[in-house]
Design a protein around this motif. Structure first.
Motif, PDB file in Angstrom:
ATOM      1  N   MET A 103       0.815  -1.209   0.000  1.00  0.00           N
ATOM      2  CA  MET A 103       0.000   0.000   0.000  1.00  0.00           C
ATOM      3  C   MET A 103       0.854   1.267   0.000  1.00  0.00           C
ATOM      4  O   MET A 103       1.997   1.255   0.436  1.00  0.00           O
ATOM      5  N   ARG A 104       0.240   2.350  -0.458  1.00  0.00           N
ATOM      6  CA  ARG A 104       0.820   3.687  -0.357  1.00  0.00           C
ATOM      7  C   ARG A 104       0.164   4.391   0.834  1.00  0.00           C
ATOM      8  O   ARG A 104      -0.935   4.015   1.253  1.00  0.00           O
ATOM      9  N   PRO A 105       0.796   5.435   1.345  1.00  0.00           N
ATOM     10  CA  PRO A 105       0.219   6.153   2.497  1.00  0.00           C
ATOM     11  C   PRO A 105      -1.182   6.714   2.242  1.00  0.00           C
ATOM     12  O   PRO A 105      -1.952   6.887   3.186  1.00  0.00           O
ATOM     13  N   ASP A 106      -1.536   6.970   0.977  1.00  0.00           N
ATOM     14  CA  ASP A 106      -2.869   7.512   0.684  1.00  0.00           C
ATOM     15  C   ASP A 106      -3.948   6.429   0.574  1.00  0.00           C
ATOM     16  O   ASP A 106      -5.093   6.711   0.253  1.00  0.00           O
ATOM     17  N   GLY A 107      -3.598   5.161   0.825  1.00  0.00           N
ATOM     18  CA  GLY A 107      -4.569   4.066   0.802  1.00  0.00           C
ATOM     19  C   GLY A 107      -4.723   3.388  -0.541  1.00  0.00           C
ATOM     20  O   GLY A 107      -5.513   2.458  -0.685  1.00  0.00           O
ATOM     21  N   THR A 108      -3.974   3.839  -1.544  1.00  0.00           N
ATOM     22  CA  THR A 108      -4.014   3.177  -2.845  1.00  0.00           C
ATOM     23  C   THR A 108      -3.019   2.021  -2.863  1.00  0.00           C
ATOM     24  O   THR A 108      -2.101   1.953  -2.043  1.00  0.00           O
ATOM     25  N   LEU A 109      -3.209   1.128  -3.805  1.00  0.00           N
ATOM     26  CA  LEU A 109      -2.299  -0.009  -3.942  1.00  0.00           C
ATOM     27  C   LEU A 109      -1.018   0.439  -4.641  1.00  0.00           C
ATOM     28  O   LEU A 109      -1.063   1.112  -5.670  1.00  0.00           O
ATOM     29  N   ALA A 110       0.124   0.049  -4.099  1.00  0.00           N
ATOM     30  CA  ALA A 110       1.415   0.376  -4.706  1.00  0.00           C
ATOM     31  C   ALA A 110       1.752  -0.599  -5.820  1.00  0.00           C
ATOM     32  O   ALA A 110       2.586  -0.298  -6.670  1.00  0.00           O
ATOM     33  N   ALA A 111       1.119  -1.751  -5.811  1.00  0.00           N
ATOM     34  CA  ALA A 111       1.358  -2.788  -6.823  1.00  0.00           C
ATOM     35  C   ALA A 111       0.128  -3.683  -6.886  1.00  0.00           C
ATOM     36  O   ALA A 111      -0.711  -3.670  -5.979  1.00  0.00           O
ATOM     37  N   ARG A 112       0.044  -4.443  -7.939  1.00  0.00           N
ATOM     38  CA  ARG A 112      -1.046  -5.417  -8.064  1.00  0.00           C
ATOM     39  C   ARG A 112      -0.908  -6.439  -6.932  1.00  0.00           C
ATOM     40  O   ARG A 112       0.202  -6.864  -6.617  1.00  0.00           O
ATOM     41  N   ILE A 117      -8.637  -4.903  -5.703  1.00  0.00           N
ATOM     42  CA  ILE A 117      -8.387  -3.743  -6.560  1.00  0.00           C
ATOM     43  C   ILE A 117      -9.611  -2.826  -6.603  1.00  0.00           C
ATOM     44  O   ILE A 117      -9.488  -1.600  -6.504  1.00  0.00           O
ATOM     45  N   GLN A 118     -10.801  -3.402  -6.748  1.00  0.00           N
ATOM     46  CA  GLN A 118     -12.022  -2.604  -6.869  1.00  0.00           C
ATOM     47  C   GLN A 118     -12.363  -1.842  -5.592  1.00  0.00           C
ATOM     48  O   GLN A 118     -13.017  -0.799  -5.655  1.00  0.00           O
ATOM     49  N   CYS A 119     -11.940  -2.339  -4.457  1.00  0.00           N
ATOM     50  CA  CYS A 119     -12.255  -1.681  -3.188  1.00  0.00           C
ATOM     51  C   CYS A 119     -11.291  -0.539  -2.854  1.00  0.00           C
ATOM     52  O   CYS A 119     -11.548   0.225  -1.925  1.00  0.00           O
ATOM     53  N   ALA A 120     -10.193  -0.426  -3.552  1.00  0.00           N
ATOM     54  CA  ALA A 120      -9.219   0.638  -3.302  1.00  0.00           C
ATOM     55  C   ALA A 120      -9.766   1.962  -3.799  1.00  0.00           C
ATOM     56  O   ALA A 120     -10.561   1.987  -4.742  1.00  0.00           O
ATOM     57  N   PRO A 121      -9.409   3.074  -3.185  1.00  0.00           N
ATOM     58  CA  PRO A 121      -8.440   3.225  -2.101  1.00  0.00           C
ATOM     59  C   PRO A 121      -9.079   2.909  -0.743  1.00  0.00           C
ATOM     60  O   PRO A 121     -10.285   3.017  -0.561  1.00  0.00           O
ATOM     61  N   TYR A 122      -8.235   2.518   0.183  1.00  0.00           N
ATOM     62  CA  TYR A 122      -8.663   2.145   1.521  1.00  0.00           C
ATOM     63  C   TYR A 122      -8.439   3.306   2.481  1.00  0.00           C
ATOM     64  O   TYR A 122      -7.454   4.018   2.372  1.00  0.00           O
ATOM     65  N   GLU A 123      -9.360   3.481   3.411  1.00  0.00           N
ATOM     66  CA  GLU A 123      -9.226   4.506   4.444  1.00  0.00           C
ATOM     67  C   GLU A 123      -8.697   3.832   5.699  1.00  0.00           C
ATOM     68  O   GLU A 123      -9.441   3.169   6.422  1.00  0.00           O
ATOM     69  N   LEU A 124      -7.407   4.003   5.933  1.00  0.00           N
ATOM     70  CA  LEU A 124      -6.734   3.361   7.057  1.00  0.00           C
ATOM     71  C   LEU A 124      -6.020   4.424   7.886  1.00  0.00           C
ATOM     72  O   LEU A 124      -5.632   5.472   7.351  1.00  0.00           O
ATOM     73  N   PRO A 125      -5.811   4.184   9.170  1.00  0.00           N
ATOM     74  CA  PRO A 125      -5.201   5.205  10.030  1.00  0.00           C
ATOM     75  C   PRO A 125      -3.751   5.491   9.635  1.00  0.00           C
ATOM     76  O   PRO A 125      -2.909   4.588   9.626  1.00  0.00           O
ATOM     77  N   ALA A 126      -3.461   6.747   9.323  1.00  0.00           N
ATOM     78  CA  ALA A 126      -2.126   7.149   8.858  1.00  0.00           C
ATOM     79  C   ALA A 126      -1.034   6.796   9.861  1.00  0.00           C
ATOM     80  O   ALA A 126       0.071   6.403   9.462  1.00  0.00           O
TER      81      ALA A 126
END
Length: 74
Positions: free
Chosen positions: A9-18, A47-56
């Motif tokens: 994951m990336r810090p913004d909740g998106t996937l960094a890779a498949r 993939i479809q559920c991204a981006p995820y809202e997770l605690p920074a």
């Protein structure tokens, strides 16, 4: 059939890779023909559920690299 996936994951909740398939359990002679399809469905769902809202504050050493076990509903 359960699929084990690694999510980077990336810090913004998106996937960094498949999502990467690490393996599957529950694959037997009678359902082996469905294993690849279940892996595809698991990957697509993640993939479809991204981006995820997770605690920074829990990103580093936490959810930056996640292992999930996915099982089809039902």
């Amino acid at each position: 059939i359960r699929s084990r996936l690694r999510l980077r994951m990336r810090p913004d909740g998106t996937l960094a890779a498949r999502p990467a398939l690490l393996g599957q359990t529950g694959v037997e002679g009678s359902n082996a023909r469905y294993a690849d399809r279940v892996a595809e469905l698991a990957t697509s769902a993640i993939i479809q559920c991204a981006p995820y809202e997770l605690p920074a504050e829990l990103y580093t050493g936490g959810w930056e690299d996640i292992i999930v076990n996915y099982r089809l509903p039902g």
